[in-house]
Design a protein around this motif. Structure first.
Motif, PDB file in Angstrom:
ATOM      1  N   VAL A  83       0.851  -1.192   0.000  1.00  0.00           N
ATOM      2  CA  VAL A  83       0.000   0.000   0.000  1.00  0.00           C
ATOM      3  C   VAL A  83       0.889   1.246   0.000  1.00  0.00           C
ATOM      4  O   VAL A  83       0.626   2.217  -0.718  1.00  0.00           O
ATOM      5  CB  VAL A  83      -0.964   0.015   1.212  1.00  0.00           C
ATOM      6  CG1 VAL A  83      -1.723   1.330   1.286  1.00  0.00           C
ATOM      7  CG2 VAL A  83      -1.955  -1.127   1.109  1.00  0.00           C
TER       8      VAL A  83
ATOM      9  N   THR B 137      -8.931  -8.255   4.037  1.00  0.00           N
ATOM     10  CA  THR B 137      -7.543  -8.429   4.489  1.00  0.00           C
ATOM     11  C   THR B 137      -7.522  -9.098   5.859  1.00  0.00           C
ATOM     12  O   THR B 137      -6.681  -9.947   6.137  1.00  0.00           O
ATOM     13  CB  THR B 137      -6.821  -7.066   4.546  1.00  0.00           C
ATOM     14  OG1 THR B 137      -6.967  -6.433   3.284  1.00  0.00           O
ATOM     15  CG2 THR B 137      -5.349  -7.219   4.844  1.00  0.00           C
TER      16      THR B 137
ATOM     17  N   MET C 154      -8.164 -12.769   5.443  1.00  0.00           N
ATOM     18  CA  MET C 154      -6.961 -13.390   4.887  1.00  0.00           C
ATOM     19  C   MET C 154      -5.933 -13.595   6.001  1.00  0.00           C
ATOM     20  O   MET C 154      -5.338 -14.651   6.139  1.00  0.00           O
ATOM     21  CB  MET C 154      -6.402 -12.475   3.790  1.00  0.00           C
ATOM     22  CG  MET C 154      -5.077 -12.857   3.200  1.00  0.00           C
ATOM     23  SD  MET C 154      -3.650 -12.264   4.117  1.00  0.00           S
ATOM     24  CE  MET C 154      -3.673 -10.543   3.749  1.00  0.00           C
TER      25      MET C 154
ATOM     26  N   ALA D  13      -8.278 -12.505  -2.309  1.00  0.00           N
ATOM     27  CA  ALA D  13      -7.488 -11.798  -1.292  1.00  0.00           C
ATOM     28  C   ALA D  13      -6.596 -12.713  -0.460  1.00  0.00           C
ATOM     29  O   ALA D  13      -5.710 -12.228   0.231  1.00  0.00           O
ATOM     30  CB  ALA D  13      -8.420 -11.015  -0.374  1.00  0.00           C
TER      31      ALA D  13
ATOM     32  N   SER E  18      -3.639  -4.012  -1.535  1.00  0.00           N
ATOM     33  CA  SER E  18      -3.497  -4.038  -0.083  1.00  0.00           C
ATOM     34  C   SER E  18      -3.977  -5.372   0.476  1.00  0.00           C
ATOM     35  O   SER E  18      -3.523  -5.819   1.513  1.00  0.00           O
ATOM     36  CB  SER E  18      -4.296  -2.911   0.544  1.00  0.00           C
ATOM     37  OG  SER E  18      -5.659  -3.162   0.386  1.00  0.00           O
ATOM     38  N   GLU E  19      -4.911  -6.000  -0.219  1.00  0.00           N
ATOM     39  CA  GLU E  19      -5.327  -7.336   0.205  1.00  0.00           C
ATOM     40  C   GLU E  19      -4.263  -8.281  -0.332  1.00  0.00           C
ATOM     41  O   GLU E  19      -3.640  -8.000  -1.269  1.00  0.00           O
ATOM     42  CB  GLU E  19      -6.674  -7.681  -0.427  1.00  0.00           C
ATOM     43  CG  GLU E  19      -7.752  -6.715   0.000  1.00  0.00           C
ATOM     44  CD  GLU E  19      -8.903  -6.686  -0.980  1.00  0.00           C
ATOM     45  OE1 GLU E  19      -8.943  -7.511  -1.888  1.00  0.00           O
ATOM     46  OE2 GLU E  19      -9.738  -5.806  -0.833  1.00  0.00           O
ATOM     47  N   GLY E  20      -4.015  -9.319   0.230  1.00  0.00           N
ATOM     48  CA  GLY E  20      -3.048 -10.242  -0.340  1.00  0.00           C
ATOM     49  C   GLY E  20      -1.621  -9.803  -0.169  1.00  0.00           C
ATOM     50  O   GLY E  20      -0.712 -10.494  -0.568  1.00  0.00           O
TER      51      GLY E  20
END
Lengths: 433, 183
Positions: A118, A281, A284, B69, B179-181
């Motif tokens: 990010v 997220t 995950m 994700a 940003s995911e993963g």
């Protein structure tokens, strides 16, 4: 030696599963299932449910959605651009000013975002085109952004540090505080690397010629101030004991939403996207922990980490040499595995050995995080390399890779420095106690 | 049909999960303010946010799978010819379903036990295990359904669909997806 043999079988089986593209959490979880049915009483399979419920209701993990939300909210604003502009103005006529500005913009953004991709995407999407427009070499522009983005996980808050803390039961507050000084040192080392490159070939970074009025300089700080205030508030509240890391995450998330609202970025579709990204997220992350801890449970029941630790401790070589070996292994594995997999797979195996050698778990957490930074810019699977390839239109992978490779040197120097002087990481958490 | 159903359920689950995450943020901030400003900490905030986190996780589990994700190492798979990529993706989805099935079995077993025992969590606030655990089988069942739907989609697609991963996203979508993963 038996432990090493079993560890090798475990790693090979895992790599085979990972090669299909199966999620890491699924691969580690399946290895756990296979391990149970091959070596343990079948009743041990119930551990997978115990771990799932225990971890998903672990108060420590409540910090994850909060810090992820904080980064997501700020990434949705134009704050990355403002940070870069401010650095560009303040560093002015320094050789390689824009590249060094990118490093420090990443460091500032890293103080409010715990994610390396990010950070690289937010700063890079605007810094790289600007550097190329001003005549910077593509390799330098792309490389410094990929490397600078890694500061997002060393400078607290840091999602990988939370994962490390959960896996090893190390204080997340201590890990965050321990990351501050090495994070600043890394930013300086990355900047020195830029200066060295520009000194060797000044044509890769033409100097700025325009002088700016003092007023313009101070106006440029308008977005830096809320970001820095937010970062200081988060770390300050942990450091002073006013808030736990989870509560500090809430303060940070709320503050970043307030900043985003103030900057006019908080429109309903954006809010939906921020929260959707946050919970995905989080899911995950928790599943990764479930799979990792389940396979770690099977490994521990088979005595593999203990056997590895015993073998390493009994080897007739100094502890620092064992650490160098572990770091080299991490660097090699980092070329082929993503950072999260490295943490989940490698840490449970080597952590007992490292602590048995007398090293501090907090210190090892910082070393591992820098290793993960190296992994993030190491070809062929360095995550930040792909991030830049995706967010910079027309960026070529060969330029990104060529530009990033040199920045592995300062990161490796950072690890050497930490091995030689552990207090770089440890004195701040020690002062806190 | 299955794809449409799972997509709809996942959208609802994602919205619920997002609201719960917002609620966690509100609860923790409320407690922090009460403790530090009014010296009157709550007795319920910590435990409530913990239990809400269980819901956040299970509600978001399948939507995360649907969005890709969950982190994976795709270097090997990405460099294969489309035909092999297709088979590898089918295989990886079969692995997801296998693990999902074990998880569903065990999580359901624990939940059934929680309903039979009717026992309480060892926490300050009085919450029964079953009141939290029920979401486990629901979330994992949807995870399994999503995996099945993704498996069928891959099975039906020809090798040409696996020629190149789509990258046509807006910058905002890219940042969110990245940003995911990743970390």
């Amino acid at each position: 030696m038996e432990a090493l043999g079993e560890l090798s079988i475990f790693l090979v089986a895992l790599l085979v599963l990972l090669a299909t593209g199966a999620p890491v959490a699924v691969a580690t979880g399946l290895i756990g299932v296979i391990g149970v049915y091959m070596f343990l009483p079948p009743a041990a399979i119930s551990q997978v449910a115990n771990i799932t419920f225990t971890q998903s209701s672990n108060f420590v993990l409540v910090v994850v959605p909060l810090f992820v939300l904080m980064g997501e909210a700020l990434a949705a604003t134009g704050i990355g651009r403002d940070l870069f502009t401010a650095m560009q103005i303040w560093l002015g006529r320094l050789p390689g000013a824009l590249a060094i500005g990118t490093v420090f913009a990443c460091a500032c953004f890293g103080a409010v975002c715990g994610s390396s991709p990010v950070t690289a995407a937010t700063i890079g999407s605007m810094a790289v085109p600007e550097m190329i427009r001003k005549g910077y070499a593509k390799t330098l522009a792309l490389g410094v952004t990929a490397a600078g983005g890694t500061l997002g996980i060393l400078i607290p808050p840091s999602i990988p540090m939370i994962l490390y803390g959960v896996i090893t039961e190390t204080s997340i507050g201590d890990l965050f505080i321990a990351g501050i000084v090495p994070g600043i040192i890394m930013a300086v080392l990355l900047s020195i690397t830029v200066l060295f490159q520009v000194w060797r070939d000044p044509s890769i970074a033409p100097r700025a010629t325009a002088e700016l009025a003092a007023r313009e300089r101070y106006t440029s700080l308008k977005s830096v101030i809320p970001v820095m205030a937010l970062g200081l508030m988060v770390i300050g509240s942990i450091y002073t004991g006013v808030a736990t890391p989870t509560e500090a995450g809430a303060v940070g998330a709320l503050g970043s939403l307030a900043v985003a609202a103030f900057l006019g970025s908080l429109k309903p579709p954006v809010i939906a996207r921020i929260f959707a990204g946050t919970v995905r997220t989080t899911a995950m992350f928790v599943l990764l922990i479930v799979g990792g801890l389940f396979s770690a449970f099977v490994l521990a029941r088979l005595g593999i980490p203990q056997g590895t630790a015993k073998l390493l401790v009994e080897m007739n070589i100094p502890p620092w040499a064992i650490l160098v070996m572990i770091n080299l292994l991490l660097m090699v594995l980092g070329m082929f595995m993503d950072p999260m997999s490295l943490l989940v797979i490698i840490v449970p195996v080597f952590f007992p050995a490292v602590t048995a050698l007398g090293y501090d778990p907090v210190w090892f957490g910082v070393v591992i995080t820098i290793n993960i930074e190296i992994a993030a810019i190491s070809p062929p699977v360095g995550f930040n390399l792909f991030v830049l390839k995706t967010v910079i239109p027309g960026a070529e992978m060969k330029d990104i890779v060529m530009g990033s490779l040199i920045f592995i040197i300062p990161l490796a120097l950072g690890i050497i420095g930490l091995i030689a002087f552990p207090d770089i990481a440890l004195w701040l958490p020690r002062m806190m106690r | 049909m299955l794809e449409r159903l799972t997509r709809r359920i996942n959208r609802v689950f994602l919205i619920i999960s997002g609201w719960l995450a917002a609620a966690i943020l509100a609860i923790i901030t409320y407690d922090l303010v009460l403790r530090n400003v009014f010296d009157a900490p709550t007795t319920w905030a910590l435990d409530t946010s913990r239990f809400m986190m269980v819901y956040v996780f299970f509600f978001a589990l399948a939507p995360a799978l649907e969005a890709g994700a969950h982190v994976s190492v795709d270097i090997f798979e990405q460099n294969m010819p489309p035909k092999v990529r297709r088979w590898l993706q089918i295989l990886s989805m079969l692995f997801v379903m296998t693990f999902g099935a074990f998880l569903f079995w065990q999580v359901t077993r624990s939940t059934v036990e929680a309903f039979q025992d009717d026992s309480l969590f060892p926490t300050f606030i009085q919450v029964k295990l079953k009141e939290v655990y029920w979401i486990g089988p629901v979330g994992v069942a949807e995870f399994l359904l999503t995996a099945l739907s993704m498996l069928l989609a891959r099975w039906r697609s020809g090798p040409e669909a696996f020629a190149r991963a789509p990258l046509a996203m807006s910058p905002q979508e890219r940042t969110t997806t990245l940003s995911e993963g990743g970390v």
